[in-house]
Enzyme design. Structure first.
Site, PDB file in Angstrom:
ATOM      1  N   THR A 412       0.854  -1.188   0.000  1.00 56.62           N
ATOM      2  CA  THR A 412       0.000   0.000   0.000  1.00 56.62           C
ATOM      3  C   THR A 412       0.888   1.234   0.000  1.00 56.62           C
ATOM      4  O   THR A 412       1.990   1.228   0.557  1.00 56.62           O
ATOM      5  CB  THR A 412      -0.951   0.039   1.213  1.00 56.62           C
ATOM      6  OG1 THR A 412      -0.179   0.073   2.417  1.00 56.62           O
ATOM      7  CG2 THR A 412      -1.865  -1.172   1.227  1.00 56.62           C
ATOM      8  N   GLU A 413       0.390   2.315  -0.597  1.00 58.18           N
ATOM      9  CA  GLU A 413       1.223   3.493  -0.831  1.00 58.18           C
ATOM     10  C   GLU A 413       1.737   4.201   0.413  1.00 58.18           C
ATOM     11  O   GLU A 413       2.794   4.848   0.344  1.00 58.18           O
ATOM     12  CB  GLU A 413       0.492   4.502  -1.737  1.00 58.18           C
ATOM     13  CG  GLU A 413      -0.865   4.933  -1.280  1.00 58.18           C
ATOM     14  CD  GLU A 413      -1.976   4.090  -1.888  1.00 58.18           C
ATOM     15  OE1 GLU A 413      -3.054   4.633  -2.145  1.00 58.18           O
ATOM     16  OE2 GLU A 413      -1.775   2.877  -2.084  1.00 58.18           O
TER      17      GLU A 413
END
Length: 784
Positions: A412-413
């Site tokens: 996830t970013e």
């Protein structure tokens, strides 16, 4: 604007640490009183003590300051300090309204004209997080002593907002959509590196991310309203520049006067640790940017410890970067310092412990699961994957159900590697993550090409394959989050959405594998023009990306062969005209090879996806060199029978070749290969037996070295025919290769991944049969 010295003196005066210094609040003049304790000039010495109340901390914030706030969506918001800032603003607005005549010029010294800079926009979709700062005080003239005054409503403390995502901060979004403040929505990764650039006094963050989208200065430059478009800052915030023959965007670094960050533990000197934080939301670079701008750093923590008791290995932000530490009382942890707005504390999400995940909850068979199932066909072992919020979250669920989760690397970013990403309002952290890094570091990895594939949502799709997720109307502001950074930096992209929305009704024959559209949604997703271009189909073609659009009833793709998206798959039981073409505002290209979507997608039982494929597909023989390439990536052998299976299978594949031409040279890729402890001798004996019968020599490599060895052998001019290879790649018979065709051909034939800039340089004069050989030879030099 107060200098750092003045700010610190103001705080110390309030805390009575320097009783002989007075700072006049409005005129900001410093008066030194004669020392009363001694006539000598000896300077007293004391240990640094940075713990203070939230009110004292926010008193250091002045009009026109730029404030940077940590946190991501529902995770890690420094609410105690944000609320204190909102309360100070309300007190000041009441004082102003109680004056005989209200004059904006008299507002000097009060909170006004602040710039709020944020990436993930921490908020609870209601009133907390950044919503605190967007609150405009309102007063009852009957109870607030403002009777007879012209104003019973204050003004906003915010002048402008620059952020990546406004979805969870609706009060701030409303100020933007009503044109009460200047507002921009920029890629979250670029904002993260803008802050880092300020820490190094660089002019800004330079990247290709944003080209061809609404963030491009040739379009809106990220402006979200008319005030932003008219602002002098707008011309400088995002600019186009050229380096060599390529275009880039530069996101301007802005001086930061105040950083408001959150941690778990602090000592009196301000050293911060983050052991109970689910994410590392750039707190360190925010602190450095503020400090190197001459500003102050305000930190919120849940507990305090003695100086010297924190392990230096665990300190994430050193005390020299921190000016104030505000400790949340334990009785108020649930209110002002929960791990997130949905979970008070979860040691699984912040990586302290791991929980069993054998029983991953199964999704019910509906349109969301159908879309996730079709998308999951693109998963490959060992690949690095990003899943967006919403529909793409289902891909993780399907991967778990199909027992694929352990073989892929989900990210996830905000900085999480591995594990099962949390969904919904918990989005950001992951259950059983392998590693958690800072958000700016994750975007470095993404922008550099670290992602193999991504699965993202889509609200609108145009004929050219443009996608909108950032804004649906003038009244509804969302922002791109990390969408632009991810979609423009990933080689293989799948956009997931239902075909129509708001009222869609579908029936499933879970046994026969067919669907029936009972009722269409009121909103069409495939439209003539997207409201805001968050992803550019044309730019994707230029970059050589593979782009798919996956719905519950059809699959499309965008290629260089057509200017319009192409329909390549249709669901069983669906009528092409009634259920697809009539539900689109434009007519797509229909592939001459249009096929039916796999019926397994629509059935109740597991699909039994073959993630690793066949061993036969992993063995490549090169006749010219009499070399065999064996790819064992990701294979794990857990029993003696499995070891014998591998030896027997390789023997059956090699025997026809060595029987005819004798022993060969073998190159084996062992990247991610594993055998259970205790099987080493069996495995060695099996390899020895195989080598004695078939190998002249054998070399063992990890992936990159394996690829180089394979390419170096295959790249010899006498071993491939340019005319045949060109014809094979020229699928549409145009006699000119598109950037996508060249990129995919080079990758599939030679295993070389070309970067966008390299692809641009190779294709600048077009790729025809006449220059094809020279171009391929130039590509080969990259593997020397």
């Amino acid at each position: 604007m107060l200098s750092t010295c003045s700010r610190n003196l103001l705080l110390l005066t309030k805390k009575k640490f320097l009783p002989n210094i007075i700072i006049h609040r409005h005129h900001r003049q410093i008066f030194t009183l004669p020392p009363s304790f001694s006539s000598e000039f000896r300077i007293p010495t004391h240990n640094s003590h940075k713990v203070c109340t939230p009110d004292d901390a926010v008193s250091l914030i002045s009009a026109n300051d730029t404030i940077c706030i940590s946190g991501f969506v529902g995770q890690g918001s420094p609410d105690l300090i944000l609320k204190a800032l909102a309360d100070r603003h309300e007190r000041e607005q009441r004082q102003l309204l109680q004056q005989e005549e209200y004059c904006d010029d008299q507002n000097d010294g009060y909170l006004k004209d602040l710039t709020v800079l944020f990436g993930g926009g921490p908020g609870d979709w209601d009133y907390r997080g950044l919503n605190y700062l967007a609150r405009i005080p309102e007063f009852d003239s009957n109870t607030d002593d403002v009777a007879g005054k012209k104003m019973t409503k204050g003004r906003s403390m915010i002048k402008r907002a620059i952020g990546g995502h406004y979805g969870q901060v609706p009060l701030l979004g409303k100020l933007a959509t009503s044109n009460e403040i200047e507002a921009w929505t920029l890629p979250m990764g670029s904002i993260s590196r803008m802050i880092r650039a300020q820490a190094t006094h660089s002019p800004g963050h330079i990247t290709t991310v944003g080209l061809g989208t609404y963030v491009d200065p040739l379009s809106l430059g990220g402006a979200a309203n008319e005030l932003a478009l008219a602002s002098p800052l707008h011309r400088e915030l995002v600019t186009r520049i050229s380096i060599g023959s390529s275009d880039y965007l530069m996101y301007k670094a802005l001086p930061i006067q105040v950083a408001i960050i959150r941690a778990t533990t602090a000592d009196a000197s301000g050293n911060l640790t983050f052991e109970h934080e689910s994410l590392l939301c750039d707190q360190r670079i925010m602190a450095k940017a503020a400090k190197n701008s001459g500003g102050v750093v305000l930190a919120q923590v849940k507990r305090i410890c003695a100086n010297g008791s924190l392990s230096s290995r665990e300190v994430g932000v050193p005390g020299v970067l921190v000016d104030c530490v505000c400790v949340v009382d334990e009785s108020e942890h649930d209110i002002y310092h929960p791990m997130s707005y949905t979970r008070r504390n979860d040691p699984v999400l912040y990586g302290k412990i791991k929980q069993p995940v054998e029983d991953v909850p199964r999704m019910p068979l509906n349109e969301r699961k159908i879309i996730a199932r079709r998308a999951s066909f693109g998963l490959k072992p060992g690949k690095v994957v990003n899943l967006g919020i919403g529909l793409p979250e289902g891909v993780a669920s399907v991967a778990g159900e199909e027992e694929m989760l352990q073989y892929i690397n989900l990210t996830t970013e905000p900085g999480v590697f591995g594990g099962l990403p949390a969904a919904g309002k918990d989005f950001g952290p992951a259950t059983n993550a392998d590693a958690i890094v800072e958000m700016n570091e994750m975007f470095d990895f993404y922008d550099g090409g670290g992602l193999d594939m991504c699965f993202l949502g889509a609200a609108q799709i145009s004929p050219q394959g443009d996608v909108n997720v950032s804004r649906m109307s003038k009244e509804k502001l969302i922002g791109p989050g990390g969408f632009i950074d991810i979609s423009q930096s990933t080689r293989n992209i799948s956009f997931l959405c239902t075909f129509t929305a708001k009222g869609l009704g579908i029936e499933f024959d879970g046994d026969d594998g067919k669907i029936t559209i009972v009722k269409e949604g009121m909103i069409k997703k495939f439209v003539n023009e997207v409201y805001e271009k968050t992803f550019s189909g044309e730019e994707a073609v230029r970059r050589g990306q593979k782009v798919y659009y996956v719905t519950e009833r059809a699959v499309f793709r965008r290629t260089a062969s057509h200017d319009v998206i192409e329909l390549i798959e249709i669901a069983p039981g669906v009528d092409l005209k009634k259920d697809i073409l009539d539900q689109m505002e434009f007519e797509p290209i229909i592939s001459p090879k249009l096929k039916e979507m796999d019926k397994r997608i629509f059935r109740h039982k597991k699909m039994q996806i073959e993630l690793f494929g066949s061993l036969k597909d992993r063995v490549t023989y090169h006749d010219g060199d009499h070399v065999i390439f064996i790819d064992l990536t990701g294979i794990s052998l857990a029993s003696e029978d499995e070891v014998k299976w591998l030896g027997r299978s390789l023997h059956l594949l090699l025997e026809p070749i060595t029987k005819d031409r004798g022993p060969l040279n073998a190159i084996v890729n062992y990247d991610g290969f594993d055998i259970k402890t205790g099987l080493e001798q069996v495995f060695t004996d099996t390899l020895q037996k195989l080598g004695n019968r078939h190998y002249k020599s054998v070399k063992r490599f990890s992936f990159n070295a394996f690829r180089r060895a394979k390419v170096k052998s295959m790249a010899r001019f006498e071993n491939w025919d340019a005319k045949s290879l060109f014809a094979e790649w020229d699928e549409d018979n145009t006699r000119m290769l598109s950037p996508l065709q060249l990129r995919e051909g080079v990758r599939e034939t030679f295993g070389i991944r070309l970067k966008p800039a390299e692809l641009d340089a190779l294709c600048k004069d077009g790729v025809t049969l006449n220059n094809f050989t020279d171009i391929i030879l130039e590509v080969m030099t990259k593997c020397e």
